[in-house]
Each structure stands twice: as C-alpha cells, then as structure tokens.
Motif scaffolding. Structure first.
Motif, PDB file in Angstrom:
ATOM      1  N   SER A   1       0.852  -1.192   0.000  1.00 48.90           N
ATOM      2  CA  SER A   1       0.000   0.000   0.000  1.00 48.90           C
ATOM      3  C   SER A   1       0.881   1.233   0.000  1.00 48.90           C
ATOM      4  O   SER A   1       1.995   1.213   0.528  1.00 48.90           O
ATOM      5  N   ALA A   2       0.351   2.275  -0.601  1.00 44.79           N
ATOM      6  CA  ALA A   2       1.097   3.541  -0.665  1.00 44.79           C
ATOM      7  C   ALA A   2       0.107   4.678  -0.651  1.00 44.79           C
ATOM      8  O   ALA A   2      -0.936   4.623  -1.323  1.00 44.79           O
ATOM      9  N   SER A   3       0.417   5.683   0.149  1.00 44.56           N
ATOM     10  CA  SER A   3      -0.410   6.878   0.229  1.00 44.56           C
ATOM     11  C   SER A   3       0.462   8.077  -0.081  1.00 44.56           C
ATOM     12  O   SER A   3       1.504   8.274   0.545  1.00 44.56           O
ATOM     13  N   LEU A   4       0.017   8.878  -1.061  1.00 48.53           N
ATOM     14  CA  LEU A   4       0.825  10.015  -1.499  1.00 48.53           C
ATOM     15  C   LEU A   4      -0.011  11.278  -1.476  1.00 48.53           C
ATOM     16  O   LEU A   4      -1.169  11.278  -1.902  1.00 48.53           O
ATOM     17  N   ASN A   5       0.572  12.355  -0.983  1.00 47.08           N
ATOM     18  CA  ASN A   5      -0.021  13.680  -1.053  1.00 47.08           C
ATOM     19  C   ASN A   5       0.773  14.465  -2.084  1.00 47.08           C
ATOM     20  O   ASN A   5       1.885  14.909  -1.825  1.00 47.08           O
ATOM     21  N   LEU A   6       0.191  14.603  -3.269  1.00 48.81           N
ATOM     22  CA  LEU A   6       0.920  15.235  -4.356  1.00 48.81           C
ATOM     23  C   LEU A   6       1.099  16.728  -4.137  1.00 48.81           C
ATOM     24  O   LEU A   6       2.012  17.328  -4.701  1.00 48.81           O
ATOM     25  N   ALA A   7       0.247  17.345  -3.342  1.00 49.25           N
ATOM     26  CA  ALA A   7       0.370  18.774  -3.096  1.00 49.25           C
ATOM     27  C   ALA A   7       1.539  19.075  -2.179  1.00 49.25           C
ATOM     28  O   ALA A   7       2.318  20.010  -2.419  1.00 49.25           O
ATOM     29  N   SER A   8       1.700  18.302  -1.116  1.00 50.80           N
ATOM     30  CA  SER A   8       2.779  18.536  -0.155  1.00 50.80           C
ATOM     31  C   SER A   8       4.008  17.682  -0.416  1.00 50.80           C
ATOM     32  O   SER A   8       4.979  17.754   0.328  1.00 50.80           O
ATOM     33  N   ASP A   9       3.956  16.830  -1.441  1.00 47.02           N
ATOM     34  CA  ASP A   9       5.090  15.976  -1.789  1.00 47.02           C
ATOM     35  C   ASP A   9       5.424  15.016  -0.648  1.00 47.02           C
ATOM     36  O   ASP A   9       6.595  14.764  -0.354  1.00 47.02           O
ATOM     37  N   GLN A  10       4.392  14.488  -0.008  1.00 45.06           N
ATOM     38  CA  GLN A  10       4.576  13.544   1.075  1.00 45.06           C
ATOM     39  C   GLN A  10       4.094  12.172   0.638  1.00 45.06           C
ATOM     40  O   GLN A  10       3.269  12.043  -0.270  1.00 45.06           O
ATOM     41  N   ALA A  11       4.593  11.143   1.320  1.00 42.49           N
ATOM     42  CA  ALA A  11       4.201   9.785   0.973  1.00 42.49           C
ATOM     43  C   ALA A  11       4.410   8.880   2.169  1.00 42.49           C
ATOM     44  O   ALA A  11       5.226   9.164   3.050  1.00 42.49           O
ATOM     45  N   ARG A  12       3.646   7.781   2.179  1.00 44.53           N
ATOM     46  CA  ARG A  12       3.795   6.766   3.219  1.00 44.53           C
ATOM     47  C   ARG A  12       3.636   5.400   2.563  1.00 44.53           C
ATOM     48  O   ARG A  12       2.647   5.137   1.886  1.00 44.53           O
ATOM     49  N   LEU A  13       4.628   4.532   2.774  1.00 47.91           N
ATOM     50  CA  LEU A  13       4.618   3.186   2.216  1.00 47.91           C
ATOM     51  C   LEU A  13       4.855   2.192   3.344  1.00 47.91           C
ATOM     52  O   LEU A  13       5.622   2.469   4.273  1.00 47.91           O
TER      53      LEU A  13
END
Length: 985
Positions: A305-317
C-alpha cells in the motif's frame, strides 16, 4: 473495461505499483438489443453471451449492475454509479478469445476538472471470468503474490482458465520471439542467521530489476565497468501527462476518482501498477493498494500500500522493497515516511549492494533518516552482517548520501612490512570549510612506534594546494625522532601566467624504506626532488623561471653523486611561422646558476675536502627551418647556431674532474653551427588479406646531421649525459642531453617504417621500423669518465651504429606483441633485445610475458663482472579462476644473477557487493654501491645484491558502504600492463 485518465502537470509519483489480474466488473453491450451483460447477470434470452459468468460471483455491495443502460451523455455523470462507455463493435462481435491481447481502442468522455478517456479491450470478454469482488479476501495471499511476481517476469506468461479451458496469455516487456526465457537462479551461500530477504522478496527484487531500463549489476564486477548508457526522461515529467489505465473506474462527486483492476499509471519515466487506486482532486492525495509497483530512471519500489499527497510531496509506504540503481543498492523497510521532497524516514531497514539472489552483506537499522538538504544520513541501532554473521554494531552512525564532504572517521587501513612490522592507520577527515579541509592520519608501526601525520588542502579561485606533515617522536629501533614535510601549490594568476611548487624533505635517507607502506612510494627513486617554477605561455612565446634541489634517499648515493641545484634556471622560447612562405624561426635561450655543497672524499685513507665548482651558464640557440611538405613527401632543411658561455667560481675545485686533468679557467665559451635536413615519403596501397581490407604504407626517412668538432674537454659537466640509443634518438641533433656537450657529427640516418592498417576500424595491426646511422667521420667529443676501448667494440670510430628494429603487432583484438632489438655490426651480435606479449580479453583477464636483454657498453672496464648487463624475465597476470576469485601477481627474475628482483602474488575476490584482496610482496630497496674516485659522477657497483624486504597487504570493501586496508588498485595499474582500476575507486 479499461479506463484511461490524463492528468497534466501533476507532481511526481513516489509510490510503486504492480500488475494484477483481478477485475471488479466486466460488462458488454449487445449491439442489437442494447442490453448490458455484466458479472453476476444471466445471458439475454436467445443470444450468445460474450463470456460465461460464474453464478457464484457476488456483486459488490452498494453498487448495482446496470441493466438498462442509456447512451452515455457528453457531460459527466454526477452520481456514484460507475461510468461506462460503449465498447467498440468488434469487441462485442468477436466471441472467440484471441490468442494474444489485441490493440486497445479509445473513446473519450468529458468529465469535470480532469479529462477521462476510456478504452475497451478486445479481450474484455475473458477478464471477468476469474474476477472476484474486491470485498472478498484472498485465500492464499502469499501464493498470489508469488504468482503475480512470476507473471511479471519479462516474456510471455500463459495460464489456462479453469472455467472455459482457454489460454490467458500476457506479454511483459519485449517480445522474446520464440527465444527461451532465462530464469535467474538465486546464489547459494553460507549463512548462520535467517536470510535478510526471503525467497518471495528475492523474486520481487528480480521483478523490480526487470522494470529498470538497464541492469544495475550488469558490469559491476569488471574493473572500469559502469551502467549502460540510456536516455533519461526525468526532465520530461512536468511537461508530460499522467496516463492512467484500469479495468474499471468510478467518479464520486466529481472529486474522487476510483480505479480498480490492473491500474497502470505512466508519466515520462515514471510507471506504477497496482490493484486499486484512488485519487482525491481536492486534497490531491493518491492511494495505491494491492501489490504496488513503481519504477523510474533512478528508483524501483514495491509495496502492499502507498499513500501520497501530491500537493505537499509527502508519501507513506508500508512493507516496501526498493532498488536504487545508481549505487546500486536494494533493500526493505517496514515503513517509509516521506516528509518532503528532501527528507525521508525509514523504520526497520535492511539494505545491501549485492545483486538479487546474493546476500553476502546486509546492513540492518531500526531507524534511518535521509536529508538531501544537508546531504547526510543517520541510522540508529545499526549492525552489519557478513555471510550471515554479525560483524559490527553501532548505536548511532551518520554518513554522506551525496558527494558532499562530511567530517568523520575514514576507513582504516592495515598492512605489514619487514622493517616496520604491523601497520595500523585510522584517518579522520575534518571538513573545515567548502574550500579547506584536513585529514589526520595517525598510524602505528609495531616495530617502531607511533607516527602523527596529516595533510591540509586548500582551494581558491586561483590557487589549489596541500601541505603534508609527518612526525615520529621516537623510533624504537633507531632511537631518534624522524619527520617528513611536503608542500604542493599550483596558482593560475592569468590565462597565460601560472606557477607550480613541489617541495619535499625527509629527516633521513631510509625514511620511506623504513616507515612507508611500499605501495604509494616508488622503491626505485634515488632522489627526492623539490622544485618551483613561474611561467608565461602565449602563442609563439614561452618564458619560464625554475629552481630545484635534490635530496638523496638512497644510501648508495654519496654527496658527490647528488645532481647540482639550479638556482635559478630561466628559459625563453620563441617561434614564428610565416604564412606567405615556408619559413619557421626558433629561439631557445637558457640561463642557469648551478650550486653544490662541499664534498668530503677519502683518497688513500686521507680525507679531502672538495670545494664545489659552482657556475653560471648561458646558452642561446637560434634556428631557421624551411619546411616543405606535400601529401606524400616532406623536406625540412634547418640551420642552427648554438653559443654557450660559462662563468665559474672556484675553477680549481676538485669536485669536477675533467678527462684531460687540466685546470679549469674561470670563464669559457663555445659556439657551433648545426645543420640538419629531415626528409621522407609516405606511400600507401590498398590490400586484401583473407577477405579483409587493409591499408599498407611504406615510410622511408633520411636524416642528415652535420656539427663541426670543437674542443670541449675543459668544460665541466653539470647536467649532461649521453642519450640512450633508440630508434627515436637517431633523429636528434645532439647525442647528449643538456648543453655541456655538443657532439660533433657528420652522419646520415636511414630508416624505414611500414604499417598495416585495418581499413574498416582504422586500427594499426602491424608496425615495423628499421634504422641505422652511417658515420662519415670519427666522433671526438666524449663524455668524462667513459672509456673508449672495449675488445672488438669501438663506438666512437665505428662506421655504422647499431641496427635498430622495433616491431609491434595487434595479432587479434585481445593479443598484442611488441619487440625491439639492436644488432652491432662490429661485434656481430645482438647487444639489446626486448619482447613483450600481452593478452587482454576482459578487463579482469590479463596475461603479460616479457624478456629483456642488454649488453654493457658504457663502462667497459667492468665488462668482466657484467654488473651493467641485464638479462631479465617479467611475467604479470590478473586472471579469474573460480566463482569471482582471481589470482594477481608479477614476477621479475634476473637470469644473470639467478635471483628474483621483485615479485608479488595475491588473491582477489570481487563481485557486485564486496571486494577482497590480499597480496604478499618482495622488493629491493637499494643496491650496495661505492664511489669510484676516478669516475666521480658515476658510481661503480661493488656488490650487486640488493637489500630485499617483504610485506603483506590486504583490502576488503563492502561496496556502497565502506572498506578497510590498502588501496591496491593504483599499485596494480603501475605493475600490471592493461589493468584499469574500477571507476568507483
């Protein structure tokens, strides 16, 4: 059905993705009744379904199948029902499944904010057969993951469906066109612990590697190997759309886009594949789920699973596997938090630089932080395992993640020499400023004691340089302090004015042989040179001022044998060529002030203090040449006038001894005209040998030289010696180096060179050069101390010089041969001969074999003992033997003395993740010599047996991490012809 979404100018994706074969819906529309048939529904009466649907497939809760579909409006559907586009007519009419996936067709549907393109596959009939609702969990997730990984290998993967027994084939990567697919076999190795990466993870790493544009480990073991060239697409991301394909897509409230089944996202070099993806256009968040794969030019990732916030350039894998091809590194992390584009945090990390299937070394850490702004990484509770065995632990460590310099301890080095004993060096690097740094190098020698050392480097806009210092407070064997100092500086004042300085000094002659590592310092050097110069260079003008000094570091060299200091030497060189006529003018002018220390000499048991003869010498040599040249011939007549003036201090000093023995006057001069003519032809012919085209050349050359005789016996010798006789020296205007002697000459050199050149590649396959000098008069100008008679040999009265031949052949692309010989017509024997055979296959497969013979013709009074004769063999090799192990060595053997002159032998183990080298070396520090009072500047060998020394050196390096031991690559480059150090060194 396949859905396609184009998102323009979105930030980069930072999550991986994987191909999945599950689909939530599979609906087709009958072209006559306009009725839709979806998963879970029955076939229309009287009609043949496009695909048989198992009745046990449950519909997804909350979403009802569309039974009476209406034509799709041009505006977006603002409800939670799935958006369904009409497939192509061929997709419905073709009820037979194709053997391979057919081309995809597209139809466009307008949507608010983001354009949505839907595409239907001709093989959508089969997609729903194995489809299950997403809400239903997988029965065997591990087996499913393995099957997905196997299905993602490059090549064709086919599976027979259980329901209709039809083949379901899928192509990954390039079509192999019938060729067998290579399946990598994991490397086996000894391990005392559970492997850091299990079998399924290794398969995933292999799949990640296949998604990259090149294999990061392809050439890692070869010296000088690097990654293959490819065209990166990183810079195209901002200008490229985000292309999303999926089996099924939904739009909720015109804000949330949901994709299910084989979700594939592509933009420039970025590509992700997952089972499911959700994109929120308001918060600009992207969630990927289900065997997520992601790849780009510089990274490949896999996660569940991967969660990305394209606006803040953040991600969690979570549970992520990654490959960084630039290093290359691969590893696993339980959790990856990307705080921003410059800061990342990892939990439960394990990584290595070994290729997939090999886990020889792995670094583990509970926490890892990478900061691109500072260029620094930090790890907590880090430990290293090698071959499954823990070898190092640190509660905290920091390291650089780019090429910026950071303060800290460097890798230690070890070694052992016969004189110094066991050596341990632990350097520390101090990054004072961007243009200043210091490396402290304390080391300990078990036989002698501790040495404090270090070097300081600096860099400015005009200047770069360094200062090296070493100090040994107490040498336990010599019972005294010892030291070394060195200063190097280079300054570019203007584009035409520069200066260089290289100053060196040691406390005693044995400093390097006792305290050095015998690898970085040449063992054949007899002098330590200190010099400095200031120069101006422009078109046609060169003006240089130079000073130098010599320190003897060989006990066999006495003070009288040390060369004169030049304090200073000034050279002016002018040249100009006229465009309107073939005329070139040259001027070489030199001024030198020679200085020497006083010398104490023992004669018949009595001590004599010799005051040196210091001097100032001025030499001016203007010349005019007329170069005439065509495409196939050249003729260059040249006229020179050399004038030399001397002003001596203490002309009666005893250090300079003349061949005549007369007293030297305080001033003297010599002026001589020099005439030479150089001419030659270039003839070529096309040839065909064994159906291969070659260019054959003939290059005859004639060189005539005339210099009148002038008595020069009363002129001291400061920096002059006879040139070594070779093919190239036959075309020089003076047979002596330096200006203290100008050899008289009336001679003609005749030479012929022939070449065989491959017409296709331009490579020179064969070259043969033959030449000889014909003397028209005896040579009267001699060098002091040289005897003129030798039984059967008269070098100054012979009519012909040695016949010189040189031969070079590129026998194959891997085998070359070079040879040279000199035959004396009066002795009727070969007086010099050398031959060398080189075999270089791969960068690590090298064999060199050579032979050298040289007859003494310099000091004939020593002809009976043959101390200046050379009969020597030379063998060197670097050759792989088994499983990345190689042997390396060199052996230089004197056939005249039946003794080994120098040798080293060792083993090397090198693969993609670590390197190990160990060698044992035996070498000679110096010869035992004494000074002949009749030949002051030329030592006479009394005992040719040298003082030998032995040493053991090793190096171990974990690639991408660190290493300890000696840097043996530079030593191998100097000792083994054809060896090239790896680029990462």
């Amino acid at each position: 059905m396949r859905r396609r979404l184009l998102l323009f100018f979105l930030p980069s994706i930072y999550a991986p993705a994987s191909i999945a074969n599950e689909a939530l819906w599979n609906c087709v529309q009958n072209k006559d009744s306009k009725e839709w048939v979806c998963v879970g529904e029955k076939e229309p009466a009287g009609k043949t379904s496009a695909a048989k649907v198992p009745v046990d497939v449950e519909p997804v809760k909350g979403v009802q199948p569309i039974k009476d579909a209406q034509p799709i409006p041009t505006k977006a559907v603002e409800n939670t029902q799935p958006v369904v586009a009409e497939p192509e007519r061929d997709a419905v009419e073709n009820t037979e499944p194709p053997s391979v996936p057919a081309e995809k067709a597209e139809t466009k549907v307008d949507a608010p904010k983001l354009p949505v393109n839907t595409r239907a596959d001709k093989d959508t009939q089969q997609v729903s057969v194995e489809a299950k609702p997403i809400a239903q969990p997988s029965a065997d997730s591990n087996l499913k993951k393995t099957l997905q990984t196997e299905a993602n290998r490059p090549g064709w993967t086919c599976d027979a469906k259980a329901a209709d027994k039809n083949w379901d084939c899928k192509l990954v990567g390039a079509d192999p066109k019938g060729q067998a697919r290579v399946i990598e076999t994991p490397e086996s190795g000894m391990s005392f612990l559970t492997p850091a990466f299990d079998h399924n993870e290794e398969l995933t790493f292999s799949n990640l590697k296949s998604q990259l544009k090149y294999d990061p480990w392809q050439n890692c073991a070869a010296p000088g190997g690097g990654k293959p060239g490819f065209v990166p697409e990183k810079d195209l991301r901002e200008a490229s759309p985000l292309d999303i394909d999926s089996d099924y897509a939904e739009i909720f409230e015109n804000e949330i886009y949901s994709y299910t089944g084989n979700v594939e996202m592509t933009r420039a070099d970025q590509r992700s594949v997952s089972n499911k993806a959700t994109y929120d256009t308001v918060s600009e968040t992207l969630d990927l789920q289900g065997s997520v794969y992601y790849s780009e030019d510089e990274l490949a990732l896999h996660s569940e699973s991967a969660s990305l916030n394209l606006a803040s350039d953040q991600a969690r894998l979570r549970e992520a596997l990654f490959i960084s091809p630039a290093t290359p590194l691969r590893g696993r992390a339980k959790t990856i938090y990307r705080e921003s584009s410059t800061l990342s945090r990892y939990k439960g990390v394990a990584y290595t630089s070994c290729r997939p299937g090999n886990q020889d070394w792995v670094v583990h850490a509970t926490e890892l932080k990478m900061n691109k702004i500072s260029g620094q990484g930090a790890a907590k509770n880090a430990w290293i395992e090698f071959k499954g065995t823990p070898v190092f632990y640190s509660p905290y460590m920091s390291f650089p993640i780019d090429n910026r310099r950071l303060s800290g301890f460097l890798a230690p080095s070890f070694g052992n020499t016969q004189r110094g004993g066991l050596r341990l060096e632990t350097p520390y690097y101090w990054n004072i400023a961007p243009n200043y740094d210091v490396t402290l190098r304390p080391r300990y020698l078990s036989n002698r004691g501790a040495i404090l050392g270090g070097d300081f480097r600096y860099l400015t806009e005009m200047t770069r340089g360094s200062t090296d210092l070493e100090f040994m407070p107490h040498d336990s064997l010599r019972d005294k302090a010892r030291y070394l100092g060195a200063i190097k500086n280079n300054t570019q004042f203007t584009p035409h004015i520069n200066s260089n300085m290289d100053l060196n000094y040691v406390s005693d002659k044995d400093y390097f042989s006792d305290l050095g590592n015998a690898l970085s310092t040449s063992t054949y050097s007899s002098y330590l040179l200190s010099q400095a110069n200031l120069g101006y260079v422009n078109t046609g003008v060169s003006l240089t001022g130079h000073v130098d000094n010599y320190q003897s570091i060989d006990k066999a060299i006495t003070k009288a044998g040390i060369p004169y200091r030049r304090l200073p030497q000034v050279n002016l060189n002018l040249n100009h060529s006229f465009k309107f006529m073939p005329l070139t003018t040259l001027l070489d002018a030199e001024y030198v002030h020679y200085q020497h220390d006083s010398v104490v000499e023992m004669t018949n048991g009595q001590q004599n203090d010799l005051t040196p003869v210091n001097a100032q010498r001025t030499n001016v040599k203007p010349s005019i040449s007329f170069p005439l040249q065509t495409a196939s011939a050249f003729l260059t007549p040249k006229i020179s006038l050399q004038s030399t003036q001397y002003a001596l201090s203490n002309p009666s000093g005893g250090l300079i001894k003349l061949s005549t023995g007369q007293v030297v006057s305080s001033s003297m001069s010599r002026t001589l005209p020099i005439f030479s003519t150089d001419s030659g032809l270039y003839l070529e012919k096309d040839m065909n040998i064994f159906n291969r085209s070659y260019l054959h050349t003939l290059e005859p050359r004639l060189f005539y030289l005339y210099v009148p005789n002038a008595v020069q016996d009363d002129i001291p010798v400061f920096d002059t010696a006879p040139n070594d006789f070779s093919f190239n020296s036959m075309f020089l205007e003076n047979r002596f180096s330096g200006s203290d002697r100008v050899g008289d000459a009336n001679q003609l050199t005749a030479a012929l060179t022939t070449r065989l050149i491959d017409a296709k590649s331009g490579r020179e396959k064969l070259k043969l050069s033959v030449g000889q000098i014909s003397y028209f008069q005896d040579r009267k100008v001699i060098y002091p101390g040289y005897q003129q008679t030798l039984p059967g040999y008269f070098p100054d009265t012979d009519k012909f010089s040695n016949l010189v031949t040189e031969f070079d052949a590129g026998l194959t692309d891997h085998i070359s041969f070079s040879s040279g010989a000199q035959w004396n017509p009066h002795l009727n024997r070969v007086v010099r001969h050398s031959a060398m055979l080189h075999y270089i296959n791969e960068p690590g497969e090298i064999i060199n074999m050579g032979y050298r013979y040289r007859k003494n013709t310099i000091y004939p009074e020593l002809s009976g003992t043959r101390p200046y004769d050379i009969i020597q063999s030379d063998v060197s090799a670097h050759w792989p033997i088994y499983n990345d192990w190689s042997v390396v060595g060199r052996w230089t053997y004197s056939l005249l003395n039946n003794s080994t002159q120098e040798s080293f032998f060792g083993l090397e183990k090198e693969n993609c993740c670590w390197r190990f080298r160990v060698i044992g070396r035996r070498w000679i520090n110096s010869l035992t010599l004494s000074q002949n009072p009749n030949i002051v500047n030329s030592p006479t060998i009394v005992d040719a047996t040298g003082i030998s020394q032995t040493g053991v050196f090793f190096q171990i390096e974990l690639k991408g991490l660190t290493g300890i031991g000696e840097k043996l690559d530079k030593f191998f480059e100097q000792q083994i012809y054809g060896y090239r150090a790896p680029k990462d060194d």
